[in-house]
Design a protein around this motif. Sequence first.
Motif, PDB file in Angstrom:
ATOM      1  N   PHE A   1       0.832  -1.202   0.000  1.00 33.13           N
ATOM      2  CA  PHE A   1       0.000   0.000   0.000  1.00 33.13           C
ATOM      3  C   PHE A   1       0.872   1.259   0.000  1.00 33.13           C
ATOM      4  CE2 PHE A   1      -3.135  -3.079   1.466  1.00 33.13           C
ATOM      5  CZ  PHE A   1      -4.234  -2.716   0.705  1.00 33.13           C
ATOM      6  N   GLU A   2       2.064   1.157   0.550  1.00 36.21           N
ATOM      7  CA  GLU A   2       3.020   2.261   0.502  1.00 36.21           C
ATOM      8  C   GLU A   2       3.370   2.599  -0.944  1.00 36.21           C
ATOM      9  OE1 GLU A   2       7.583   3.248   2.092  1.00 36.21           O
ATOM     10  OE2 GLU A   2       6.742   1.229   2.239  1.00 36.21           O
ATOM     11  N   VAL A   3       3.724   1.576  -1.725  1.00 35.22           N
ATOM     12  CA  VAL A   3       4.071   1.797  -3.128  1.00 35.22           C
ATOM     13  C   VAL A   3       2.839   2.218  -3.920  1.00 35.22           C
ATOM     14  CG1 VAL A   3       4.966   0.710  -5.228  1.00 35.22           C
ATOM     15  CG2 VAL A   3       5.992   0.180  -3.008  1.00 35.22           C
ATOM     16  N   LEU A   4       1.693   1.604  -3.648  1.00 37.23           N
ATOM     17  CA  LEU A   4       0.470   1.950  -4.360  1.00 37.23           C
ATOM     18  C   LEU A   4       0.076   3.402  -4.114  1.00 37.23           C
ATOM     19  CD1 LEU A   4      -2.003   1.113  -6.048  1.00 37.23           C
ATOM     20  CD2 LEU A   4      -3.096   0.377  -3.907  1.00 37.23           C
ATOM     21  N   GLY A   5       0.075   3.827  -2.853  1.00 39.35           N
ATOM     22  CA  GLY A   5      -0.341   5.188  -2.537  1.00 39.35           C
ATOM     23  C   GLY A   5       0.648   6.238  -3.011  1.00 39.35           C
ATOM     24  N   GLU A   6       1.941   5.909  -2.956  1.00 34.57           N
ATOM     25  CA  GLU A   6       2.953   6.895  -3.316  1.00 34.57           C
ATOM     26  C   GLU A   6       3.250   6.921  -4.807  1.00 34.57           C
ATOM     27  OE1 GLU A   6       5.497   7.069   0.880  1.00 34.57           O
ATOM     28  OE2 GLU A   6       6.269   5.903  -0.809  1.00 34.57           O
ATOM     29  N   HIS A   7       3.168   5.748  -5.470  1.00 33.78           N
ATOM     30  CA  HIS A   7       3.604   5.676  -6.864  1.00 33.78           C
ATOM     31  C   HIS A   7       2.568   5.076  -7.797  1.00 33.78           C
ATOM     32  CE1 HIS A   7       7.346   6.771  -4.985  1.00 33.78           C
ATOM     33  NE2 HIS A   7       7.275   5.701  -4.226  1.00 33.78           N
ATOM     34  N   GLY A   8       1.362   4.904  -7.295  1.00 30.83           N
ATOM     35  CA  GLY A   8       0.237   4.569  -8.145  1.00 30.83           C
ATOM     36  C   GLY A   8       0.274   3.169  -8.723  1.00 30.83           C
ATOM     37  N   TYR A   9      -0.618   2.951  -9.683  1.00 27.86           N
ATOM     38  CA  TYR A   9      -0.722   1.638 -10.322  1.00 27.86           C
ATOM     39  C   TYR A   9       0.552   1.236 -11.069  1.00 27.86           C
ATOM     40  CZ  TYR A   9      -5.712   2.100  -9.267  1.00 27.86           C
ATOM     41  OH  TYR A   9      -6.912   2.262  -8.611  1.00 27.86           O
ATOM     42  N   PRO A  10       1.180   2.137 -11.823  1.00 24.16           N
ATOM     43  CA  PRO A  10       2.443   1.731 -12.477  1.00 24.16           C
ATOM     44  C   PRO A  10       3.518   1.332 -11.470  1.00 24.16           C
ATOM     45  CG  PRO A  10       1.583   3.737 -13.475  1.00 24.16           C
ATOM     46  CD  PRO A  10       0.779   3.495 -12.238  1.00 24.16           C
ATOM     47  N   GLY A  11       3.614   2.064 -10.370  1.00 23.35           N
ATOM     48  CA  GLY A  11       4.632   1.774  -9.366  1.00 23.35           C
ATOM     49  C   GLY A  11       4.443   0.411  -8.741  1.00 23.35           C
ATOM     50  N   ILE A  12       3.222   0.091  -8.326  1.00 23.14           N
ATOM     51  CA  ILE A  12       2.990  -1.204  -7.674  1.00 23.14           C
ATOM     52  C   ILE A  12       3.163  -2.342  -8.678  1.00 23.14           C
ATOM     53  CG2 ILE A  12       0.487  -1.210  -8.063  1.00 23.14           C
ATOM     54  CD1 ILE A  12       2.399  -2.557  -4.977  1.00 23.14           C
TER      55      ILE A  12
END
Length: 461
Positions: free
Chosen positions: A343-354
Motif C-alpha cells: 500500500f506504501e508503493v500503491l499510494g505513493e507511486h500509483g498503479y504503475p509503481g505497484i
Amino acid sequence: MRDIFILLMLVFLFVAACKRPFLMTLAYLYVDLFQPQQVSYYLVNTVPVSMIFGAAAVGFFLVFDEKRDMGFTSLQGMMMLFLGWVTFTTFNAQIDDAWTKWDPAWKAIIFGVYLPFVLKTRQRLEAAVLTLILCVGAITVTGGIKTILGGGGYGTISLLVDSNTGLYESSTISAVSVALIPLVIYSYRFNKIVPKSRLTLLVAMGLIFSSALIPVGTEARTGLVCLGVLAALNFLRAKRKVVYAAVVGVFVIAAIPLLPQSFTERMGTIKTHSSDNSASTRVAVWMWTMDFVKSHPFGGGFYAYKLNEIEVVLHETVGEGNNAREVTRTVKDKARAFHSSYFEVLGEHGYPGITIFMLMLLMTLLRLRSIYVTTRQKAEDNWSAELAIALSHCIMIYMVGSLFLGAAFQSTLYYLIGMAASLQLIARRSQIAAKLKADEDNMGRLTAQARNSMRRPGFQA
C-alpha cells in the motif's frame, strides 16, 4: 572505547580495500546496515560516513577493480525502471518534503543495481552474504540478550542505539532478522570463507536463536508472521515432514509458558483487530489508499500518507463476567503511515509503481527458481542451488512481512535482489564454461576418432 573501536574498524576496512578493492563495497554494506555513525558517541557521528564509503566503493571499483566478466541482468533493469518511476512521481509529489525520502531510497536501489558488477565470483558473493548476516546479527544478538534479561516490550526495547529508523525500527528488524535465517543456515553449511567447525556452529545457532527472540523482545506481530512463514517453507523442504512438524510443535508448546504475558496479549490482537486501535487504523488507511489512487492513478509521491484523514470504529468489551458489555467508539486520525509496503508503493507511486514493484519481486523469485532447477543436479554447482533457495526464502519471508510493514525502500531488500542478480550472472558464466569444456571434449574425441580411422589398414586419403 566504543568510538575508538568503531574508528579503528573503519580505518581497517579502508586500508584492506586498498589491497582488495571489492572490500570497499562490503565496507559500505557494513556502514549502511549497522550504521556505526549512530552507534558512535562523538568521534564518528558527525562525519558523513555513509557518503564517504559509498563514493569510495564506486571509486575503488572504477579505478582498481577488474572489469572482466561484467554483465547486466533483467533484475537490474527492473530496479532501474522502478527507480526511474519513483523519481518521476517525486517530481509530481503532493508533499513538499518528498525528496527527503527519495534520497535514501535511490541510494538503496542504485546500490542493489551496482552489487552484481562487483560480486562476480562465489567468494565475493559469499563474503557479501556474511557481511549482511553479521551486521544484522550484531543488532539481533544485542536485542536477544536484552529480551532474555527481561528488557523487551513493544516500543520499549532498546537495541544498540535509541533509534526508530532503518534496521533499528522494531517491526523492521523483526522481519529482517527472521528473513535472513535461511542465509545463516546456508553460510554455515556451504560457504568457503569460514569452514564448518564447532565454533561456527555455535555462532550460527546463536544468530538463529537471537533472530527468533527479536519478535518476542519487540512484540512486533510482523515477526511472528515471518516465523510462521519460515516454519512453513522449511516444512516444504524437509525430507521427514512428520518429524519436522512434531519437533516444531513440541518446541512451540514448550516455549509458550516461557513467553511474557505482554507478548501473548499483543499477539492475540492479530485475531481481534477490530478492537485494536493500531490494527484497525491500518485497515482504514489501506481502504483510504485504494480510494486515493482511484483519483490519483500515478500516486501522490513519497509521504502521500500525510494526506489521509480517517475514522475508525472500535468494538471493545468493557467489564468482566456478567457485567461485560460491548462498547463502540469512533476514533478520528490523520497522516497515518501505510504500515504495508504494498500500500506504501500503491499510494505513493500509483498503479504503475505497484506493478513494477511486484514484477521485480516476482522476476527475482523466478530467476532464483531457474538457477535452482538448472544447478541442483551438478555437484560442482550445488552451492548455487542452495544459495538460490536461501535467497528466495529470504525474499518470500520479507514479502509476507511487508504486508504489515512499510519497508518497500528498506535497503536490505534491494541488496538481496542484487545478490540474486549476482548469482544469476555467476551461474550463467558457469554454464557457459561447462558448455565450452563439453564442446572441447567432444572435439577432442572426434579428432581422436578421425586419427584412429586414418591409421586403419587400407585407408586411403
